[in-house]
Design an enzyme around this catalytic site. Structure first.
Site, PDB file in Angstrom:
ATOM      1  N   TYR A 179       1.043  -1.144  -0.094  1.00  0.00           N
ATOM      2  CA  TYR A 179       0.118  -0.084   0.027  1.00  0.00           C
ATOM      3  C   TYR A 179       1.075   1.137  -0.252  1.00  0.00           C
ATOM      4  O   TYR A 179       0.718   2.131  -0.799  1.00  0.00           O
ATOM      5  CB  TYR A 179      -0.900  -0.097   1.281  1.00  0.00           C
TER       6      TYR A 179
ATOM      7  N   GLU B 139     -11.727   5.660   4.584  1.00  0.00           N
ATOM      8  CA  GLU B 139     -11.088   6.518   5.613  1.00  0.00           C
ATOM      9  C   GLU B 139     -12.047   6.691   6.776  1.00  0.00           C
ATOM     10  O   GLU B 139     -11.808   6.643   7.878  1.00  0.00           O
ATOM     11  CB  GLU B 139     -10.763   7.985   5.175  1.00  0.00           C
TER      12      GLU B 139
ATOM     13  N   TRP C 158      -5.205   1.483  10.249  1.00  0.00           N
ATOM     14  CA  TRP C 158      -5.506   1.618   8.653  1.00  0.00           C
ATOM     15  C   TRP C 158      -5.153   0.000   8.122  1.00  0.00           C
ATOM     16  O   TRP C 158      -5.633  -0.491   7.339  1.00  0.00           O
ATOM     17  CB  TRP C 158      -4.381   2.450   7.983  1.00  0.00           C
TER      18      TRP C 158
END
Length: 173
Positions: A16, A38, A46
Protein backbone atom coordinates in the site's frame (compact mmCIF):
# COMPACT_ATOMS: atom_id res chain seq x y z
CA UNK A 1 14.95 0.89 0.87
CA UNK A 2 13.81 3.57 3.32
CA UNK A 3 10.06 3.98 3.93
CA UNK A 4 7.88 6.14 6.14
CA UNK A 5 8.13 5.19 9.80
CA UNK A 6 4.48 4.14 10.06
CA UNK A 7 4.94 1.25 7.62
CA UNK A 8 5.11 -2.10 9.41
CA UNK A 9 6.64 -5.31 8.11
CA UNK A 10 3.22 -6.51 6.93
CA UNK A 11 3.31 -7.08 3.15
CA UNK A 12 -0.13 -5.50 2.68
CA UNK A 13 1.07 -2.32 4.37
CA UNK A 14 4.35 -2.25 2.44
CA UNK A 15 2.55 -2.70 -0.88
CA UNK A 16 0.00 0.00 0.00
CA UNK A 17 2.75 2.46 0.94
CA UNK A 18 4.98 1.64 -2.01
CA UNK A 19 2.32 1.70 -4.73
CA UNK A 20 -0.65 3.69 -3.52
CA UNK A 21 -0.37 5.98 -0.48
CA UNK A 22 0.27 9.54 -1.52
CA UNK A 23 -0.54 8.88 -5.18
CA UNK A 24 -3.28 10.73 -7.04
CA UNK A 25 -6.47 8.87 -7.88
CA UNK A 26 -9.10 9.72 -10.43
CA UNK A 27 -12.79 9.15 -10.77
CA UNK A 28 -15.76 9.62 -8.49
CA UNK A 29 -16.02 5.95 -7.54
CA UNK A 30 -12.34 5.77 -6.61
CA UNK A 31 -12.69 8.91 -4.51
CA UNK A 32 -15.85 7.54 -2.89
CA UNK A 33 -14.04 4.31 -1.99
CA UNK A 34 -11.23 6.23 -0.30
CA UNK A 35 -13.65 8.53 1.52
CA UNK A 36 -15.64 5.51 2.72
CA UNK A 37 -12.61 3.51 3.82
CA UNK A 38 -11.20 6.49 5.70
CA UNK A 39 -14.54 6.74 7.50
CA UNK A 40 -14.41 3.06 8.42
CA UNK A 41 -10.86 3.54 9.70
CA UNK A 42 -11.94 6.07 12.36
CA UNK A 43 -10.85 4.59 15.68
CA UNK A 44 -9.07 1.65 14.05
CA UNK A 45 -5.72 1.01 12.39
CA UNK A 46 -5.38 1.46 8.65
CA UNK A 47 -3.95 -2.05 8.45
CA UNK A 48 -7.27 -3.38 9.78
CA UNK A 49 -9.02 -1.65 6.87
CA UNK A 50 -6.50 -2.80 4.28
CA UNK A 51 -6.90 -6.43 5.36
CA UNK A 52 -10.65 -6.13 4.78
CA UNK A 53 -10.52 -3.99 1.66
CA UNK A 54 -11.66 -6.71 -0.73
CA UNK A 55 -14.49 -7.54 1.65
CA UNK A 56 -15.55 -3.88 1.63
CA UNK A 57 -15.41 -3.81 -2.15
CA UNK A 58 -17.62 -6.87 -2.39
CA UNK A 59 -20.04 -5.60 0.25
CA UNK A 60 -20.38 -2.15 -1.32
CA UNK A 61 -20.56 -3.06 -5.03
CA UNK A 62 -17.00 -1.95 -5.76
CA UNK A 63 -17.94 1.45 -4.31
CA UNK A 64 -19.96 2.29 -7.40
CA UNK A 65 -21.84 5.30 -6.06
CA UNK A 66 -25.08 4.65 -7.94
CA UNK A 67 -25.27 1.04 -6.70
CA UNK A 68 -24.40 1.90 -3.11
CA UNK A 69 -27.01 4.69 -3.10
CA UNK A 70 -29.67 2.06 -3.85
CA UNK A 71 -28.79 -0.09 -0.86
CA UNK A 72 -31.55 -0.55 1.70
CA UNK A 73 -31.99 -1.18 5.41
CA UNK A 74 -32.14 -4.88 4.50
CA UNK A 75 -28.63 -4.52 3.07
CA UNK A 76 -27.49 -2.85 6.29
CA UNK A 77 -28.78 -5.79 8.32
CA UNK A 78 -27.06 -8.25 5.96
CA UNK A 79 -23.76 -6.35 6.17
CA UNK A 80 -23.90 -6.36 9.95
CA UNK A 81 -23.40 -10.14 9.64
CA UNK A 82 -20.58 -9.89 7.05
CA UNK A 83 -17.30 -10.93 8.68
CA UNK A 84 -15.36 -9.56 5.69
CA UNK A 85 -15.94 -5.95 6.79
CA UNK A 86 -16.09 -3.85 9.94
CA UNK A 87 -19.60 -4.48 11.25
CA UNK A 88 -20.43 -1.05 12.61
CA UNK A 89 -24.01 0.04 11.92
CA UNK A 90 -23.23 3.75 11.92
CA UNK A 91 -20.36 3.39 9.47
CA UNK A 92 -22.31 1.09 7.14
CA UNK A 93 -25.27 3.46 7.14
CA UNK A 94 -22.90 6.40 6.57
CA UNK A 95 -21.50 4.84 3.39
CA UNK A 96 -25.00 4.40 1.97
CA UNK A 97 -26.07 7.88 3.07
CA UNK A 98 -22.89 9.42 1.68
CA UNK A 99 -23.42 7.67 -1.68
CA UNK A 100 -26.90 9.17 -1.98
CA UNK A 101 -25.48 12.65 -1.41
CA UNK A 102 -22.38 12.09 -3.57
CA UNK A 103 -24.44 11.16 -6.62
CA UNK A 104 -26.18 14.53 -6.41
CA UNK A 105 -23.00 16.64 -6.19
CA UNK A 106 -22.62 18.92 -9.17
CA UNK A 107 -19.27 18.04 -10.73
CA UNK A 108 -18.92 14.87 -8.63
CA UNK A 109 -17.24 13.92 -5.38
CA UNK A 110 -13.73 13.91 -6.84
CA UNK A 111 -13.94 17.54 -7.95
CA UNK A 112 -15.55 18.49 -4.65
CA UNK A 113 -12.72 16.95 -2.60
CA UNK A 114 -10.01 18.37 -4.86
CA UNK A 115 -11.54 21.81 -4.40
CA UNK A 116 -10.00 21.80 -0.90
CA UNK A 117 -6.42 21.23 -2.04
CA UNK A 118 -3.98 23.07 0.22
CA UNK A 119 -2.06 25.98 -1.24
CA UNK A 120 0.63 25.71 1.46
CA UNK A 121 2.80 22.90 2.78
CA UNK A 122 0.73 20.86 5.26
CA UNK A 123 3.23 18.14 6.16
CA UNK A 124 3.34 16.35 9.50
CA UNK A 125 -0.12 17.42 10.66
CA UNK A 126 -3.16 15.43 11.70
CA UNK A 127 -5.58 18.06 10.43
CA UNK A 128 -5.33 21.31 8.53
CA UNK A 129 -7.46 24.35 7.77
CA UNK A 130 -8.33 22.70 4.45
CA UNK A 131 -9.37 19.39 6.02
CA UNK A 132 -11.44 21.30 8.57
CA UNK A 133 -13.14 23.26 5.78
CA UNK A 134 -13.77 20.09 3.76
CA UNK A 135 -15.19 18.31 6.80
CA UNK A 136 -17.49 21.22 7.57
CA UNK A 137 -18.70 21.45 3.96
CA UNK A 138 -19.33 17.69 3.72
CA UNK A 139 -21.20 17.63 7.03
CA UNK A 140 -23.31 20.57 5.92
CA UNK A 141 -24.33 18.49 2.89
CA UNK A 142 -25.25 15.61 5.21
CA UNK A 143 -22.17 13.36 4.95
CA UNK A 144 -21.19 11.31 8.01
CA UNK A 145 -17.83 10.05 9.30
CA UNK A 146 -15.98 12.88 7.60
CA UNK A 147 -14.22 14.61 10.50
CA UNK A 148 -11.26 16.93 9.91
CA UNK A 149 -8.64 14.34 10.93
CA UNK A 150 -10.25 11.75 8.66
CA UNK A 151 -10.33 14.22 5.78
CA UNK A 152 -6.69 15.14 6.36
CA UNK A 153 -5.80 11.43 6.16
CA UNK A 154 -7.76 11.24 2.90
CA UNK A 155 -5.83 14.21 1.52
CA UNK A 156 -2.53 12.52 2.42
CA UNK A 157 -3.60 9.18 0.95
CA UNK A 158 -4.62 10.62 -2.42
CA UNK A 159 -1.59 12.84 -2.83
CA UNK A 160 -3.23 16.21 -2.12
CA UNK A 161 -0.69 16.56 0.69
CA UNK A 162 2.84 15.23 0.24
CA UNK A 163 3.54 13.64 3.60
CA UNK A 164 6.08 10.91 2.97
CA UNK A 165 8.90 11.23 5.52
CA UNK A 166 12.06 13.13 4.57
CA UNK A 167 14.04 9.91 4.06
CA UNK A 168 11.29 7.91 2.33
CA UNK A 169 12.12 6.74 -1.19
CA UNK A 170 8.66 7.89 -2.36
CA UNK A 171 9.00 11.48 -1.17
CA UNK A 172 8.65 14.10 -3.86
CA UNK A 173 10.52 17.36 -3.50
Amino acid sequence: MQRCGWVTSDEIYIDYHDTEWGSPISGDNAMFERLSLEGFQAGLSWLTILKRREGFRAAFHGFEIAKVAKMTQEDVERLLQDEGIIRHRGKIEAVINNAKIAQELAGGIEAFVRGFAPTEDRRNLTKSPESEAMSKALRKLGFNFVGPTTMHALMQAIGMIEDHSEDCFRRKG
